[in-house]
Design an enzyme around this catalytic site. Structure first.
Site, PDB file in Angstrom:
ATOM      1  N   LEU A  32      48.388  57.138  50.345  1.00 36.98           N
ATOM      2  CA  LEU A  32      47.673  56.187  51.194  1.00 36.98           C
ATOM      3  C   LEU A  32      47.139  56.814  52.473  1.00 36.98           C
ATOM      4  O   LEU A  32      47.279  56.254  53.566  1.00 36.98           O
ATOM      5  CB  LEU A  32      48.581  54.985  51.515  1.00 36.98           C
ATOM      6  CG  LEU A  32      48.910  54.096  50.315  1.00 36.98           C
ATOM      7  CD1 LEU A  32      49.900  53.018  50.703  1.00 36.98           C
ATOM      8  CD2 LEU A  32      47.633  53.477  49.739  1.00 36.98           C
ATOM      9  N   ASN A  54      53.324  55.295  48.538  1.00 36.68           N
ATOM     10  CA  ASN A  54      53.196  56.461  49.399  1.00 36.68           C
ATOM     11  C   ASN A  54      54.598  56.993  49.660  1.00 36.68           C
ATOM     12  O   ASN A  54      55.553  56.227  49.785  1.00 36.68           O
ATOM     13  CB  ASN A  54      52.522  56.089  50.730  1.00 36.68           C
ATOM     14  CG  ASN A  54      52.076  57.310  51.518  1.00 36.68           C
ATOM     15  OD1 ASN A  54      51.018  57.875  51.248  1.00 36.68           O
ATOM     16  ND2 ASN A  54      52.879  57.739  52.477  1.00 36.68           N
ATOM     17  N   ARG A  55      54.727  58.321  49.726  1.00 33.73           N
ATOM     18  CA  ARG A  55      56.065  58.897  49.874  1.00 33.73           C
ATOM     19  C   ARG A  55      56.731  58.451  51.170  1.00 33.73           C
ATOM     20  O   ARG A  55      57.959  58.373  51.250  1.00 33.73           O
ATOM     21  CB  ARG A  55      55.999  60.426  49.826  1.00 33.73           C
ATOM     22  CG  ARG A  55      55.210  61.057  50.960  1.00 33.73           C
ATOM     23  CD  ARG A  55      55.270  62.566  50.910  1.00 33.73           C
ATOM     24  NE  ARG A  55      54.540  63.176  52.008  1.00 33.73           N
ATOM     25  CZ  ARG A  55      54.564  64.470  52.292  1.00 33.73           C
ATOM     26  NH1 ARG A  55      55.289  65.292  51.549  1.00 33.73           N
ATOM     27  NH2 ARG A  55      53.878  64.951  53.311  1.00 33.73           N
ATOM     28  N   THR A  56      55.930  58.153  52.200  1.00 32.38           N
ATOM     29  CA  THR A  56      56.465  57.628  53.451  1.00 32.38           C
ATOM     30  C   THR A  56      56.347  56.114  53.422  1.00 32.38           C
ATOM     31  O   THR A  56      55.244  55.563  53.482  1.00 32.38           O
ATOM     32  CB  THR A  56      55.687  58.192  54.661  1.00 32.38           C
ATOM     33  OG1 THR A  56      55.686  59.620  54.594  1.00 32.38           O
ATOM     34  CG2 THR A  56      56.320  57.747  55.970  1.00 32.38           C
ATOM     35  N   LYS A  97      47.032  65.708  48.296  1.00 27.66           N
ATOM     36  CA  LYS A  97      46.579  67.075  48.535  1.00 27.66           C
ATOM     37  C   LYS A  97      46.687  67.912  47.270  1.00 27.66           C
ATOM     38  O   LYS A  97      47.669  67.834  46.531  1.00 27.66           O
ATOM     39  CB  LYS A  97      47.406  67.704  49.657  1.00 27.66           C
ATOM     40  CG  LYS A  97      46.949  69.087  50.069  1.00 27.66           C
ATOM     41  CD  LYS A  97      47.804  69.604  51.213  1.00 27.66           C
ATOM     42  CE  LYS A  97      47.375  71.011  51.635  1.00 27.66           C
ATOM     43  NZ  LYS A  97      48.216  71.522  52.749  1.00 27.66           N
ATOM     44  N   ALA A  98      45.664  68.719  47.013  1.00 30.10           N
ATOM     45  CA  ALA A  98      45.656  69.575  45.825  1.00 30.10           C
ATOM     46  C   ALA A  98      46.733  70.648  45.929  1.00 30.10           C
ATOM     47  O   ALA A  98      47.214  70.983  47.005  1.00 30.10           O
ATOM     48  CB  ALA A  98      44.282  70.223  45.659  1.00 30.10           C
ATOM     49  N   ASN A 124      41.026  67.233  45.012  1.00 26.57           N
ATOM     50  CA  ASN A 124      40.160  68.403  44.765  1.00 26.57           C
ATOM     51  C   ASN A 124      40.934  69.544  44.119  1.00 26.57           C
ATOM     52  O   ASN A 124      40.940  70.675  44.607  1.00 26.57           O
ATOM     53  CB  ASN A 124      39.532  68.876  46.079  1.00 26.57           C
ATOM     54  CG  ASN A 124      38.334  68.035  46.475  1.00 26.57           C
ATOM     55  OD1 ASN A 124      37.552  67.614  45.637  1.00 26.57           O
ATOM     56  ND2 ASN A 124      38.198  67.771  47.763  1.00 26.57           N
ATOM     57  N   SER A 150      33.434  61.807  44.907  1.00 26.22           N
ATOM     58  CA  SER A 150      32.495  62.211  45.952  1.00 26.22           C
ATOM     59  C   SER A 150      31.981  60.984  46.701  1.00 26.22           C
ATOM     60  O   SER A 150      31.795  59.921  46.122  1.00 26.22           O
ATOM     61  CB  SER A 150      31.306  62.961  45.327  1.00 26.22           C
ATOM     62  OG  SER A 150      30.372  63.331  46.330  1.00 26.22           O
ATOM     63  N   GLY A 152      33.105  60.621  50.247  1.00 29.63           N
ATOM     64  CA  GLY A 152      33.879  60.523  51.471  1.00 29.63           C
ATOM     65  C   GLY A 152      34.550  59.166  51.627  1.00 29.63           C
ATOM     66  O   GLY A 152      34.679  58.400  50.676  1.00 29.63           O
ATOM     67  N   LYS A 204      33.103  68.911  40.027  1.00 27.64           N
ATOM     68  CA  LYS A 204      33.288  68.612  41.453  1.00 27.64           C
ATOM     69  C   LYS A 204      33.262  69.905  42.276  1.00 27.64           C
ATOM     70  O   LYS A 204      32.734  69.934  43.391  1.00 27.64           O
ATOM     71  CB  LYS A 204      34.616  67.880  41.676  1.00 27.64           C
ATOM     72  CG  LYS A 204      34.889  67.503  43.139  1.00 27.64           C
ATOM     73  CD  LYS A 204      33.780  66.614  43.698  1.00 27.64           C
ATOM     74  CE  LYS A 204      34.120  65.924  44.998  1.00 27.64           C
ATOM     75  NZ  LYS A 204      34.867  66.598  46.008  1.00 27.64           N
ATOM     76  N   HIS A 207      29.700  70.841  42.603  1.00 25.66           N
ATOM     77  CA  HIS A 207      29.125  69.875  43.538  1.00 25.66           C
ATOM     78  C   HIS A 207      29.444  70.265  44.978  1.00 25.66           C
ATOM     79  O   HIS A 207      28.564  70.270  45.849  1.00 25.66           O
ATOM     80  CB  HIS A 207      29.677  68.484  43.216  1.00 25.66           C
ATOM     81  CG  HIS A 207      29.475  67.461  44.285  1.00 25.66           C
ATOM     82  ND1 HIS A 207      30.292  67.369  45.396  1.00 25.66           N
ATOM     83  CD2 HIS A 207      28.565  66.470  44.415  1.00 25.66           C
ATOM     84  CE1 HIS A 207      29.889  66.382  46.168  1.00 25.66           C
ATOM     85  NE2 HIS A 207      28.834  65.813  45.592  1.00 25.66           N
ATOM     86  N   ASN A 208      30.715  70.613  45.237  1.00 25.40           N
ATOM     87  CA  ASN A 208      31.116  71.000  46.594  1.00 25.40           C
ATOM     88  C   ASN A 208      30.387  72.259  47.053  1.00 25.40           C
ATOM     89  O   ASN A 208      29.970  72.368  48.206  1.00 25.40           O
ATOM     90  CB  ASN A 208      32.622  71.227  46.657  1.00 25.40           C
ATOM     91  CG  ASN A 208      33.413  69.938  46.626  1.00 25.40           C
ATOM     92  OD1 ASN A 208      32.855  68.859  46.796  1.00 25.40           O
ATOM     93  ND2 ASN A 208      34.710  70.035  46.393  1.00 25.40           N
ATOM     94  N   GLU A 211      26.907  71.322  48.017  1.00 29.05           N
ATOM     95  CA  GLU A 211      26.927  70.530  49.249  1.00 29.05           C
ATOM     96  C   GLU A 211      27.196  71.413  50.468  1.00 29.05           C
ATOM     97  O   GLU A 211      26.501  71.326  51.481  1.00 29.05           O
ATOM     98  CB  GLU A 211      27.999  69.443  49.148  1.00 29.05           C
ATOM     99  CG  GLU A 211      28.076  68.543  50.362  1.00 29.05           C
ATOM    100  CD  GLU A 211      29.121  67.455  50.201  1.00 29.05           C
ATOM    101  OE1 GLU A 211      28.860  66.327  50.640  1.00 29.05           O
ATOM    102  OE2 GLU A 211      30.202  67.738  49.629  1.00 29.05           O
TER     103      GLU A 211
END
Length: 246
Positions: A32, A54-56, A97-98, A124, A150, A152, A204, A207-208, A211
């Site tokens: 989250l 969410n972990r938190t 996070k990747a 990502n 994609s 944002g 992706k 794409h990145n 971009e």
């Protein structure tokens, strides 16, 4: 339009009742941060009931009390409760996070999943990692989809461009949801099946690259303008030089 069953809100679930109201949510979302929150709100706004984790725990509670208040979103406190909240075949999406965190979360959720369930990585991740994870989960009968997202923060909330890859069978299960929440252009969703294994994350990545190349070209143009015409351009040239030195 998919029929949904309303998920109970967090405030209505007592600490002793984590087993209640199971198998009611259309999809679950793990993570989250802003992208995860916005995707959850997007899903809910399109008529889908959403379980979130969410972990938190404090992050989950804050989201439930503020942005998700009064919406068809069910916050959960544990991974077991999260999975139990989902309709079968379960559809769960990670927005984290990747890298190693993805493997950690997969290790935490897999014990509660069953053959035929679909786990989606919307971060990502490197396409090769997605292929590896897909093969490992395939042995357990669990579908794994690597999905490029994609657009944002605003796109996540109002309609992103989506690039799913993995087993076609898995795509057929989740397509009605993701085609509906994606950006729409001329009546068509910006969401197409990219192919097997890590195809979605590969697209992706390309794409990145395009971009970021465009951004660097634009900044370089401003830098050259500053150099040759003496226009400070808000210090853009200095920012470009700092980027090149990293």
């Amino acid at each position: 339009m998919l029929a949904t069953v309303r998920c109970p809100l967090f405030q209505a679930v007592g600490k002793e009742d984590t087993k209640m109201n199971t198998n009611q949510c259309d999809i679950g979302l793990i993570g989250l941060a802003v992208m995860g929150e916005n995707l959850a709100l997007n899903l809910e706004s399109k008529g889908f009931s959403v379980a979130v984790f969410n972990r938190t725990t404090e992050v989950t509670e804050k989201f439930a009390a503020e942005r998700a208040k009064g919406k068809n979103i069910r916050p959960t406190r544990t991974m077991e409760e999260f999975v139990a909240a989902l309709k079968k075949p379960r559809k769960a999406m990670m927005m984290i996070k990747a890298g190693k965190p993805v493997d950690i979360v997969i290790g935490e959720i897999v014990p509660f999943l069953e053959p035929g369930d679909v786990l989606i990585d919307g971060g990502n991740s490197l396409f090769a990692d997605t292929t590896r994870r897909g093969k490992e989960l395939e042995e357990k009968g669990i579908h794994f989809v690597g999905m490029g997202v994609s657009g944002g923060e605003e796109g996540a909330l109002k309609g992103p461009s989506l690039m799913p890859g993995g087993p076609r069978e898995a795509w057929e299960i989740i397509a009605p949801i993701f085609r509906k929440i994606a950006a729409q252009v001329d009546g068509e969703p910006c969401c197409r099946y990219m192919g097997p294994n890590g195809a979605g994350h590969y697209v992706k990545m390309v794409h990145n690259g395009i971009e970021y190349g465009d951004i660097q070209f634009d900044l370089r143009s401003v830098c050259d303008h500053e150099r040759y015409f003496g226009d400070a351009s808000f210090g853009a040239g200095r920012r470009v030089r700092r980027m090149e030195q990293r």
